[in-house]
Design a protein around this motif. Structure first.
Motif, PDB file in Angstrom:
ATOM      1  N   ASP A   9       0.816  -1.214   0.000  1.00 15.02           N
ATOM      2  CA  ASP A   9       0.000   0.000   0.000  1.00 15.02           C
ATOM      3  C   ASP A   9       0.848   1.262   0.000  1.00 15.02           C
ATOM      4  OD1 ASP A   9      -2.441  -1.317  -0.128  1.00 15.02           O
ATOM      5  OD2 ASP A   9      -2.577  -1.498   2.058  1.00 15.02           O
ATOM      6  N   ILE A  10       1.942   1.253   0.736  1.00 16.73           N
ATOM      7  CA  ILE A  10       2.830   2.419   0.748  1.00 16.73           C
ATOM      8  C   ILE A  10       3.394   2.646  -0.656  1.00 16.73           C
ATOM      9  CG2 ILE A  10       5.079   3.258   1.567  1.00 16.73           C
ATOM     10  CD1 ILE A  10       4.315   1.990   4.314  1.00 16.73           C
ATOM     11  N   LEU A  11       3.802   1.578  -1.317  1.00 15.37           N
ATOM     12  CA  LEU A  11       4.310   1.713  -2.686  1.00 15.37           C
ATOM     13  C   LEU A  11       3.233   2.262  -3.622  1.00 15.37           C
ATOM     14  CD1 LEU A  11       6.414  -1.563  -3.002  1.00 15.37           C
ATOM     15  CD2 LEU A  11       7.271   0.793  -2.831  1.00 15.37           C
ATOM     16  N   ILE A  12       2.022   1.770  -3.491  1.00 13.61           N
ATOM     17  CA  ILE A  12       0.922   2.256  -4.331  1.00 13.61           C
ATOM     18  C   ILE A  12       0.675   3.739  -4.085  1.00 13.61           C
ATOM     19  CG2 ILE A  12      -1.582   2.126  -4.661  1.00 13.61           C
ATOM     20  CD1 ILE A  12      -1.279  -0.943  -4.288  1.00 13.61           C
ATOM     21  N   ILE A  13       0.638   4.134  -2.823  1.00  8.82           N
ATOM     22  CA  ILE A  13       0.365   5.533  -2.494  1.00  8.82           C
ATOM     23  C   ILE A  13       1.505   6.430  -2.969  1.00  8.82           C
ATOM     24  CG2 ILE A  13       0.146   7.181  -0.586  1.00  8.82           C
ATOM     25  CD1 ILE A  13      -1.420   4.942   0.891  1.00  8.82           C
ATOM     26  N   VAL A  14       2.750   6.038  -2.696  1.00  8.14           N
ATOM     27  CA  VAL A  14       3.884   6.877  -3.062  1.00  8.14           C
ATOM     28  C   VAL A  14       4.035   6.966  -4.583  1.00  8.14           C
ATOM     29  CG1 VAL A  14       6.405   7.047  -2.974  1.00  8.14           C
ATOM     30  CG2 VAL A  14       5.122   6.572  -0.890  1.00  8.14           C
ATOM     31  N   VAL A  15       3.988   5.822  -5.244  1.00 11.25           N
ATOM     32  CA  VAL A  15       4.187   5.827  -6.700  1.00 11.25           C
ATOM     33  C   VAL A  15       2.949   6.357  -7.417  1.00 11.25           C
ATOM     34  CG1 VAL A  15       4.611   4.371  -8.714  1.00 11.25           C
ATOM     35  CG2 VAL A  15       5.904   3.990  -6.619  1.00 11.25           C
ATOM     36  N   GLY A  16       1.788   5.769  -7.122  1.00 12.46           N
ATOM     37  CA  GLY A  16       0.560   6.174  -7.810  1.00 12.46           C
ATOM     38  C   GLY A  16       0.125   7.582  -7.449  1.00 12.46           C
ATOM     39  N   GLY A  17       0.005   7.833  -6.146  1.00 17.14           N
ATOM     40  CA  GLY A  17      -0.400   9.164  -5.690  1.00 17.14           C
ATOM     41  C   GLY A  17       0.616  10.226  -6.071  1.00 17.14           C
ATOM     42  N   GLY A  18       1.901   9.875  -5.974  1.00 13.55           N
ATOM     43  CA  GLY A  18       2.952  10.809  -6.358  1.00 13.55           C
ATOM     44  C   GLY A  18       2.912  11.151  -7.835  1.00 13.55           C
ATOM     45  N   ALA A  19       2.684  10.148  -8.687  1.00 13.52           N
ATOM     46  CA  ALA A  19       2.617  10.380 -10.130  1.00 13.52           C
ATOM     47  C   ALA A  19       1.425  11.266 -10.486  1.00 13.52           C
ATOM     48  CB  ALA A  19       2.536   9.049 -10.873  1.00 13.52           C
ATOM     49  N   ILE A  20       0.291  10.980  -9.881  1.00 10.01           N
ATOM     50  CA  ILE A  20      -0.901  11.799 -10.149  1.00 10.01           C
ATOM     51  C   ILE A  20      -0.686  13.220  -9.649  1.00 10.01           C
ATOM     52  CG2 ILE A  20      -3.344  12.104  -9.585  1.00 10.01           C
ATOM     53  CD1 ILE A  20      -3.484   8.981  -9.482  1.00 10.01           C
ATOM     54  N   ALA A  21      -0.149  13.356  -8.436  1.00 10.56           N
ATOM     55  CA  ALA A  21       0.104  14.685  -7.869  1.00 10.56           C
ATOM     56  C   ALA A  21       1.092  15.461  -8.722  1.00 10.56           C
ATOM     57  CB  ALA A  21       0.623  14.557  -6.436  1.00 10.56           C
ATOM     58  N   PHE A  22       2.140  14.803  -9.188  1.00 17.15           N
ATOM     59  CA  PHE A  22       3.140  15.464 -10.030  1.00 17.15           C
ATOM     60  C   PHE A  22       2.499  15.941 -11.327  1.00 17.15           C
ATOM     61  CE2 PHE A  22       6.436  15.349 -13.327  1.00 17.15           C
ATOM     62  CZ  PHE A  22       7.362  16.219 -12.765  1.00 17.15           C
ATOM     63  N   THR A  23       1.688  15.094 -11.929  1.00 13.76           N
ATOM     64  CA  THR A  23       1.029  15.465 -13.184  1.00 13.76           C
ATOM     65  C   THR A  23       0.099  16.659 -12.984  1.00 13.76           C
ATOM     66  OG1 THR A  23       1.135  13.177 -13.927  1.00 13.76           O
ATOM     67  CG2 THR A  23      -0.435  14.607 -15.056  1.00 13.76           C
ATOM     68  N   VAL A  24      -0.696  16.625 -11.931  1.00 19.26           N
ATOM     69  CA  VAL A  24      -1.606  17.738 -11.643  1.00 19.26           C
ATOM     70  C   VAL A  24      -0.817  19.005 -11.358  1.00 19.26           C
ATOM     71  CG1 VAL A  24      -3.288  18.628  -9.957  1.00 19.26           C
ATOM     72  CG2 VAL A  24      -3.517  16.311 -10.850  1.00 19.26           C
ATOM     73  N   GLY A  25       0.247  18.903 -10.564  1.00 18.94           N
ATOM     74  CA  GLY A  25       1.067  20.062 -10.228  1.00 18.94           C
ATOM     75  C   GLY A  25       1.729  20.676 -11.441  1.00 18.94           C
ATOM     76  N   MET A  26       2.284  19.823 -12.309  1.00 19.49           N
ATOM     77  CA  MET A  26       2.928  20.333 -13.522  1.00 19.49           C
ATOM     78  C   MET A  26       1.903  20.986 -14.447  1.00 19.49           C
ATOM     79  SD  MET A  26       6.148  20.015 -13.599  1.00 19.49           S
ATOM     80  CE  MET A  26       6.582  20.098 -11.898  1.00 19.49           C
ATOM     81  N   THR A  27       0.721  20.409 -14.517  1.00 18.95           N
ATOM     82  CA  THR A  27      -0.343  20.992 -15.341  1.00 18.95           C
ATOM     83  C   THR A  27      -0.739  22.355 -14.795  1.00 18.95           C
ATOM     84  OG1 THR A  27      -1.158  18.790 -15.902  1.00 18.95           O
ATOM     85  CG2 THR A  27      -2.672  20.632 -16.251  1.00 18.95           C
ATOM     86  N   MET A  28      -0.893  22.451 -13.469  1.00 19.69           N
ATOM     87  CA  MET A  28      -1.237  23.740 -12.856  1.00 19.69           C
ATOM     88  C   MET A  28      -0.156  24.778 -13.112  1.00 19.69           C
ATOM     89  SD  MET A  28      -4.190  23.861 -11.382  1.00 19.69           S
ATOM     90  CE  MET A  28      -3.998  25.258 -10.300  1.00 19.69           C
ATOM     91  N   MET A  29       1.110  24.360 -13.023  1.00 19.58           N
ATOM     92  CA  MET A  29       2.202  25.295 -13.274  1.00 19.58           C
ATOM     93  C   MET A  29       2.170  25.785 -14.720  1.00 19.58           C
ATOM     94  SD  MET A  29       5.479  23.742 -11.299  1.00 19.58           S
ATOM     95  CE  MET A  29       5.321  23.097  -9.677  1.00 19.58           C
ATOM     96  N   GLY A  30       1.858  24.877 -15.638  1.00 23.83           N
ATOM     97  CA  GLY A  30       1.788  25.249 -17.053  1.00 23.83           C
ATOM     98  C   GLY A  30       0.617  26.162 -17.351  1.00 23.83           C
ATOM     99  N   LEU A  31      -0.502  25.924 -16.702  1.00 19.90           N
ATOM    100  CA  LEU A  31      -1.697  26.729 -16.962  1.00 19.90           C
ATOM    101  C   LEU A  31      -1.624  28.099 -16.308  1.00 19.90           C
ATOM    102  CD1 LEU A  31      -4.520  24.041 -16.495  1.00 19.90           C
ATOM    103  CD2 LEU A  31      -3.666  25.003 -18.641  1.00 19.90           C
ATOM    104  N   THR A  32      -1.052  28.163 -15.121  1.00 15.95           N
ATOM    105  CA  THR A  32      -1.064  29.426 -14.378  1.00 15.95           C
ATOM    106  C   THR A  32       0.280  30.141 -14.384  1.00 15.95           C
ATOM    107  OG1 THR A  32      -0.461  28.377 -12.284  1.00 15.95           O
ATOM    108  CG2 THR A  32      -2.813  28.521 -12.801  1.00 15.95           C
ATOM    109  N   GLU A  33       1.314  29.451 -14.800  1.00 15.63           N
ATOM    110  CA  GLU A  33       2.682  29.981 -14.733  1.00 15.63           C
ATOM    111  C   GLU A  33       3.024  30.427 -13.319  1.00 15.63           C
ATOM    112  OE1 GLU A  33       3.566  32.792 -17.818  1.00 15.63           O
ATOM    113  OE2 GLU A  33       2.572  31.575 -19.335  1.00 15.63           O
TER     114      GLU A  33
END
Length: 143
Positions: A9-33
């Motif tokens: 579960d820790i691996l799922i949360i860190v890898v899966g949740g981290g990947a989703i969070a990174f994608t959302v964060g990068m998208t927000m940075m691109g949209l809002t600068e």
């Protein structure tokens, strides 16, 4: 088996949740600068996924992916059914809170070794739950 399930579960949360969070964060940075907005979005998504993963999975399926892979299931002590969503969230919240207390997480995890007869950890006792071996193919609640 419970330790193995927690590691999965820790691996799922860190890898899966981290990947989703990174994608959302990068998208927000691109949209809002705005790097701050991206960082805040990453934190919200990551911690949100942590707070939702275990309670929702426990309520809906009787356990997380880790517990399912390891052949375990979380059940109510009273009737063996899945926990309510509130019960599953409360169980998770107690687990998180105990982890903030020095040595609390270790004592909580080890407490199932000496608890009799149900081998409950402290967070299980708080939620009136028990971790049992999964019975495959009986009913949808046992999957």
């Amino acid at each position: 088996m419970r330790l193995g399930a927690r590691i999965v579960d820790i691996l799922i949360i860190v890898v899966g949740g981290g990947a989703i969070a990174f994608t959302v964060g990068m998208t927000m940075m691109g949209l809002t600068e705005n790097n701050d907005a991206g960082g805040v979005a990453m934190a919200i998504v990551f911690f949100g996924s942590m707070a939702l993963y275990e309670p929702i999975m426990t309520h809906a399926y009787g356990g997380t992916f880790g517990k399912r892979i390891c052949g375990l299931r979380v059940a109510r002590v009273s009737d063996g059914q899945n926990l309510s969503l509130g019960g599953a969230f409360g169980r998770w919240a107690v687990y998180q809170f105990i982890g903030l207390v020095p040595l609390g997480g270790l004592i909580n995890a080890l407490s199932c070794l000496w608890d009799k007869p149900l081998r409950q950890c402290i967070h299980d006792k708080a939620a009136s739950s028990v971790v049992v071996k999964r019975r495959w193919g009986i009913t949808a609640n046992h999957l």
